[in-house]
Scaffold this motif. Structure first.
Motif, mmCIF file in Angstrom:
data_model
loop_
_atom_site.group_PDB
_atom_site.id
_atom_site.type_symbol
_atom_site.label_atom_id
_atom_site.label_comp_id
_atom_site.label_asym_id
_atom_site.label_seq_id
_atom_site.Cartn_x
_atom_site.Cartn_y
_atom_site.Cartn_z
ATOM 1 N N ALA A 79 0.912 -1.072 0.009
ATOM 2 C CA ALA A 79 -0.139 0.053 -0.097
ATOM 3 C C ALA A 79 0.904 1.325 -0.185
ATOM 4 C CB ALA A 79 -0.989 0.111 1.248
ATOM 5 N N ARG A 80 2.194 1.430 0.914
ATOM 6 C CA ARG A 80 2.833 2.318 0.808
ATOM 7 C C ARG A 80 3.419 2.712 -0.542
ATOM 8 N NH1 ARG A 80 3.854 0.348 5.681
ATOM 9 N NH2 ARG A 80 5.852 -0.612 5.178
ATOM 10 N N ALA A 81 3.901 1.323 -1.177
ATOM 11 C CA ALA A 81 4.633 1.601 -2.468
ATOM 12 C C ALA A 81 3.424 2.069 -3.476
ATOM 13 C CB ALA A 81 5.068 0.144 -2.686
ATOM 14 N N LEU A 82 2.439 1.590 -3.442
ATOM 15 C CA LEU A 82 1.587 2.087 -4.269
ATOM 16 C C LEU A 82 1.180 3.648 -4.264
ATOM 17 C CD1 LEU A 82 -0.650 -0.812 -4.713
ATOM 18 C CD2 LEU A 82 0.949 -0.224 -6.366
ATOM 19 N N ASP A 83 1.268 4.050 -2.930
ATOM 20 C CA ASP A 83 0.879 5.566 -2.687
ATOM 21 C C ASP A 83 2.177 6.206 -3.119
ATOM 22 O OD1 ASP A 83 -1.763 5.276 -1.717
ATOM 23 O OD2 ASP A 83 -0.737 5.160 0.437
ATOM 24 N N GLU A 84 3.447 5.887 -3.182
ATOM 25 C CA GLU A 84 4.673 6.669 -3.149
ATOM 26 C C GLU A 84 5.056 6.530 -4.613
ATOM 27 O OE1 GLU A 84 5.874 5.874 1.557
ATOM 28 O OE2 GLU A 84 7.309 5.113 0.035
ATOM 29 N N LEU A 85 5.027 5.537 -5.323
ATOM 30 C CA LEU A 85 5.571 5.163 -6.580
ATOM 31 C C LEU A 85 5.070 6.029 -7.906
ATOM 32 C CD1 LEU A 85 6.726 1.370 -6.254
ATOM 33 C CD2 LEU A 85 8.251 3.350 -6.236
ATOM 34 N N PRO A 86 5.719 6.443 -8.770
ATOM 35 C CA PRO A 86 5.053 6.813 -10.146
ATOM 36 C C PRO A 86 4.498 5.775 -10.665
ATOM 37 C CG PRO A 86 7.648 7.365 -9.954
ATOM 38 C CD PRO A 86 7.320 6.380 -8.965
ATOM 39 N N LYS A 87 3.322 6.179 -11.351
ATOM 40 C CA LYS A 87 2.626 5.054 -12.040
ATOM 41 C C LYS A 87 2.771 5.432 -13.582
ATOM 42 C CE LYS A 87 -0.533 4.971 -8.035
ATOM 43 N NZ LYS A 87 0.418 5.477 -7.221
ATOM 44 N N PRO A 88 2.330 4.423 -14.243
ATOM 45 C CA PRO A 88 1.833 2.815 -14.035
ATOM 46 C C PRO A 88 3.128 2.063 -13.387
ATOM 47 C CG PRO A 88 2.183 3.143 -16.412
ATOM 48 C CD PRO A 88 2.634 4.569 -15.718
ATOM 49 N N VAL A 89 2.661 1.090 -12.427
ATOM 50 C CA VAL A 89 3.363 0.317 -11.736
ATOM 51 C C VAL A 89 3.255 -1.216 -12.531
ATOM 52 C CG1 VAL A 89 3.859 -0.617 -9.568
ATOM 53 C CG2 VAL A 89 3.183 1.696 -9.685
ATOM 54 N N LEU A 90 4.368 -1.793 -12.594
ATOM 55 C CA LEU A 90 4.441 -3.398 -13.026
ATOM 56 C C LEU A 90 4.966 -4.116 -11.583
ATOM 57 C CD1 LEU A 90 4.156 -5.506 -14.875
ATOM 58 C CD2 LEU A 90 6.456 -5.249 -15.512
ATOM 59 N N ALA A 91 4.244 -4.883 -11.218
ATOM 60 C CA ALA A 91 4.526 -5.909 -10.040
ATOM 61 C C ALA A 91 4.804 -7.260 -10.643
ATOM 62 C CB ALA A 91 3.539 -5.932 -8.915
ATOM 63 N N TYR A 92 5.803 -7.902 -9.889
ATOM 64 C CA TYR A 92 5.856 -9.247 -10.628
ATOM 65 C C TYR A 92 6.225 -10.315 -9.400
ATOM 66 C CZ TYR A 92 10.842 -9.007 -10.075
ATOM 67 O OH TYR A 92 12.263 -8.732 -9.519
ATOM 68 N N CYS A 93 5.720 -11.493 -9.500
ATOM 69 C CA CYS A 93 6.114 -12.641 -8.664
ATOM 70 C C CYS A 93 6.525 -13.922 -9.851
ATOM 71 C CB CYS A 93 5.127 -12.715 -7.766
ATOM 72 S SG CYS A 93 3.567 -13.297 -8.350
ATOM 73 N N ARG A 94 6.169 -15.083 -9.246
ATOM 74 C CA ARG A 94 6.272 -16.307 -9.893
ATOM 75 C C ARG A 94 5.529 -16.333 -11.330
ATOM 76 N NH1 ARG A 94 4.221 -20.749 -10.794
ATOM 77 N NH2 ARG A 94 2.682 -20.886 -8.743
ATOM 78 N N SER A 95 4.110 -16.097 -10.835
ATOM 79 C CA SER A 95 3.052 -16.162 -12.056
ATOM 80 C C SER A 95 2.368 -14.780 -12.032
ATOM 81 C CB SER A 95 2.054 -17.213 -11.711
ATOM 82 O OG SER A 95 1.359 -16.962 -10.448
ATOM 83 N N GLY A 96 2.140 -13.833 -11.138
ATOM 84 C CA GLY A 96 1.426 -12.510 -11.230
ATOM 85 C C GLY A 96 0.343 -12.849 -10.066
ATOM 86 N N ALA A 97 0.137 -14.165 -9.688
ATOM 87 C CA ALA A 97 -1.188 -14.317 -8.815
ATOM 88 C C ALA A 97 -0.829 -13.575 -7.418
ATOM 89 C CB ALA A 97 -1.436 -15.737 -8.659
#
Length: 111
Positions: A79-97
């Motif tokens: 939540a903090r990262a989404l408030d602070e980072l410039p957008k658009p944001v790409l988040a990743y993990c193993r599958s995206g889930a």
């Protein structure tokens, strides 16, 4: 690289590689969040990705989430990262889930 749009400013992907960063930048992303722990099988160490992301002029956050073990601390950090980072944001993990589930919990928490 498969990128899925969740909202206008939030997208998710499976594990990205350093070689993907140029395409991510060209696609207009301004920030990348890694939700994949470095110790997970098949993970590209976040330090390698972070260096490439920052060299491309993008912002980066490392918020590792253990598969099947989302915590309140993970939700708060995302939540903090989404408030602070410039957008658009790409988040990743193993599958995206995990990135998708984490985003839904952030939205639920923020009402």
């Amino acid at each position: 690289m498969e990128i899925r749009q969740i909202t206008e400013d939030y997208f998710v992907a499976p594990q990205i590689a350093v070689d993907d960063i140029a395409a991510i930048r060209e696609a207009g992303f301004r920030s990348v969040i890694s939700n994949r722990p470095d110790a997970e099988d098949g993970a590209v160490p976040h330090g390698e990705v972070e260096a490439a992301v920052r060299a491309a002029g993008l912002e980066f956050r490392y918020i590792p989430v253990v598969s099947g073990s989302l915590t309140q601390e993970n939700v708060d950090a995302q939540a903090r990262a989404l408030d602070e980072l410039p957008k658009p944001v790409l988040a990743y993990c193993r599958s995206g889930a995990r990135c998708t589930n984490l985003y839904m919990l952030v939205r639920q928490q923020n009402g």
